[in-house]
Design a protein around this motif. Structure first.
Motif, short mmCIF file in Angstrom:
data_model
loop_
_atom_site.label_atom_id
_atom_site.label_comp_id
_atom_site.label_asym_id
_atom_site.label_seq_id
_atom_site.Cartn_x
_atom_site.Cartn_y
_atom_site.Cartn_z
N ALA A 1 0.83 -1.21 0.00
CA ALA A 1 0.00 0.00 0.00
C ALA A 1 0.87 1.27 0.00
N VAL A 2 1.96 1.23 0.75
CA VAL A 2 2.86 2.39 0.80
C VAL A 2 3.42 2.67 -0.60
N VAL A 3 3.82 1.59 -1.30
CA VAL A 3 4.38 1.78 -2.64
C VAL A 3 3.34 2.40 -3.57
N GLU A 4 2.13 1.88 -3.53
CA GLU A 4 1.09 2.39 -4.43
C GLU A 4 0.76 3.86 -4.13
N LEU A 5 0.70 4.18 -2.85
CA LEU A 5 0.45 5.57 -2.47
C LEU A 5 1.60 6.48 -2.90
N ALA A 6 2.81 5.98 -2.72
CA ALA A 6 3.98 6.81 -3.08
C ALA A 6 3.97 7.12 -4.57
N VAL A 7 3.62 6.13 -5.37
CA VAL A 7 3.55 6.36 -6.82
C VAL A 7 2.42 7.34 -7.13
N ARG A 8 1.27 7.09 -6.51
CA ARG A 8 0.11 7.93 -6.82
C ARG A 8 0.36 9.39 -6.47
N TYR A 9 0.98 9.61 -5.31
CA TYR A 9 1.21 10.99 -4.86
C TYR A 9 2.60 11.50 -5.20
#
Lengths: 399, 399
Positions: free
Chosen positions: A188-196
């Motif tokens: 989840a952290v990776v996906e959020l980091a990419v998204r933001y």
């Protein structure tokens, strides 16, 4: 007078509260759970001395010369291999050798952050990272944690609110909590980091020090599994907790443009990590002695952790809250209704020390938290130390 | 994409032009006068290896532990003694151990300078110092030099005009010029620095490498001779040119408030210089081997310097202007009417290299300047190299 030459960020900075405890730790008979460093007795000094002694005269002479800022190839090969045991898929040319992984935090802070940029950290977090971000002029925001690490919902809220450039995390047996970010949260952290479009600085000095089973793969292992992740994930690791801190060797993996900026900053800083200590570390790694030594470390630290955890259960029962450690060097506790700072003062009188938790918060510290390191005391010392902790708290209640 | 995370000072910074020459220097048969580093063959590798080999197991283990940011006491004692041979009146507790003196420039730049602050440097000057000041956001102004070093009248004008926070100078056998600031000018610099409240960063890596007679005492030696000087004088020195660069050991003397700020910055950078290399250096210094080795270095570099200077006189006559070197590692020349950059291209074809002088100017470089290092070639190589330089310049004229 001269102080006025110093820019205000440095002139007004407090010294490290942990370092300021050091003078007490030198008192005769003191049992210190304060220091966040490996037990010198558990380092393989003999093996490392042998690695240096085996160098031919010509090889030793070579180890006295200037080297490239990125690090010596023989060490980069070994650090890539170590990284790949952690599922990180690194080539030697991807490795930037650091003079300790702390230097990586500082190089990143200097090259990435402009004054006013937002940075997210865990609450609690590693104080020297906080200092590096603040010296760079960043505004730091804390993300709360539970037993499975960072609270991902709050993280998303903070990403959307503050649009931070960097998230700094010690996701595996973290300092100070000893906690590990759950595997699903890593994703989840990776996906959020990419998204933001927020860089993740993953600091991993403790991951090798697991007790029973290996921790989840580093966040960085998802680099090629999530589209765009390779542009936002940075990984820092260290030989200081597992080989020897005096060598000052760490390393960085991450996007080439970011590593290049760090190389430019390092060129004008210490130019490169000591060629001599790089050579010693590379030789020692190549010999296989490091891999043979790791199980000894894991077992010793597990014994110590279990001894301390068990003794505290017996001495304190439910008067303190503390998760059972799974690896690393630290236990993080809370003594409801107690000021850890006052407790420390009493504890020092009883010949035992720890670090009050307030040192690890950017703001809004709960004064009841405290950090214990089980790494530097042997089992006998730990048992006595736990008894002293209990006595000092009883004294405190009587005040 | 990722490049956008890097702050603009680093994203747009060029790499070091000297480092970029390195790939040519690796060509078979190349005679390089480009590198600014000591000849590995002249390092006392045997003596340093012996210093480490003589460590008892317990001492070696100690050298693997964390240390204080200020440096290990045993090394600070030796560096204070070395400083005092240079008339600097230092106590061990005045010494801040650095991971190379370059790190001192960077720590000072980071802790002293705010964006827009003015810094004065010599023209020409050491490029990595320029980079450190620019990364800190400073505005750099150049002060011209003549054969006796900095032009003091221009310096005063610049102090009055720009009100700089820092003057950076390599006053003894400087890089790149090899020139030495005259003793009377040293005194003038101190008085001006006090009057205008400008810090003097004196970088002295080459002072021990004199040929015939010792140079004037460092600027820092006037610390107690001029009222207020102790608040504005900072001294940086290094073991890289005289002992071994791979150890990464330098040191700083200066006002306590400034050293404290540097300690704070270093705490979050590499924490401390490698304990192992500090131990090796301290042992080697204490043994007296360093003092026995220095005369060998001085004599070797003098032979090389005189060989190169003489050969260039014979080959070029008055087609190049070049002062006779008195110490250090460098000769600084000017070939009127020639572009050193074009000459270098021709020289590389002839198997010889140097550094065009433009790398050493903050602005307004005269393209006819060039720097030759005589440190890394033996006498035979120097003679051949001088002949190749002459052939390559003849070719250039024919183009």
């Amino acid at each position: 007078m001269t102080a006025s030459f110093v820019s205000s960020r440095y002139a007004n900075a407090p010294g490290s509260p942990i370092r300021e405890l050091k003078r007490f730790s030198e008192r005769p008979g003191m049992i210190s759970f304060a220091g966040g460093y490996p037990d010198p007795k558990l380092m393989d000094a003999e093996g490392l001395q042998a690695s240096l002694a085996q160098l031919q005269a010509e090889e030793f002479a070579k180890a006295l010369e200037y080297g490239g800022t990125e690090g010596d190839l023989s060490l980069r090969v070994e650090l890539a291999l170590l990284s790949n045991e952690r599922h990180l898929d690194a080539r030697p040319e991807d490795v930037l050798v650091l003079s300790g992984s702390q230097q990586g935090i500082d190089l990143l802070a200097r090259t990435l952050l402009n004054p006013g940029d937002a940075v997210l950290v865990e609450a609690p977090t590693y104080p020297a990272a906080l200092s590096a971000f603040r010296f760079a002029g960043a505004t730091v925001h804390q993300i709360p944690m539970d037993q499975e690490g960072l609270d991902v919902a709050v993280l998303e809220f903070a990403l959307a609110t503050y649009r931070p450039k960097v998230l700094y995390t010690v996701p595996t047996f973290g300092n100070p909590t000893g906690l590990t970010l759950a595997a699903n949260r890593r994703r989840a952290v990776v996906e959020l980091a990419v998204r933001y479009q927020c860089l993740v600085i993953e600091d991993d000095p403790y991951g090798e020090l697991y007790f029973d089973k290996p921790p989840p793969a580093p966040i960085h292992a998802a680099r090629n599994a999530v589209e765009g992740a390779d542009e936002v994930l940075i990984y820092l690791a260290s030989l200081s907790k597992t080989m020897a801190p005096g060598l000052r060797i760490g390393w960085m993996l991450g996007p080439p443009a970011i590593r290049r900026a760090c190389v430019l900053a390092k060129q004008v800083d210490d130019m490169h990590a000591s060629t001599l200590t790089q050579t010693a570390a590379a030789r020692y790694l190549k010999s296989g002695a490091f891999q043979r030594h790791l199980p000894i470390l894991r077992e010793s630290y597990r014994d110590r952790a279990m001894t301390l955890f068990g003794a505290l259960q017996v001495q304190f029962g439910n008067r303190i809250e503390m998760p059972e450690p799974q690896g690393g060097m630290f236990m993080w506790g809370r003594a409801p209704g107690v000021s850890a700072q006052e407790w420390l003062a009493a504890a020092i009188e009883h010949g035992v020390m720890f670090v009050p938790g307030s040192a690890f918060f950017a703001e809004d510290a709960d004064p009841a938290f405290f950090r214990l390191s089980f790494a530097t005391q042997d089992v006998t010392g730990i048992q006595e130390g736990a008894a002293r902790l209990a006595r000092s708290m009883r004294q405190l209640k009587l005040r």
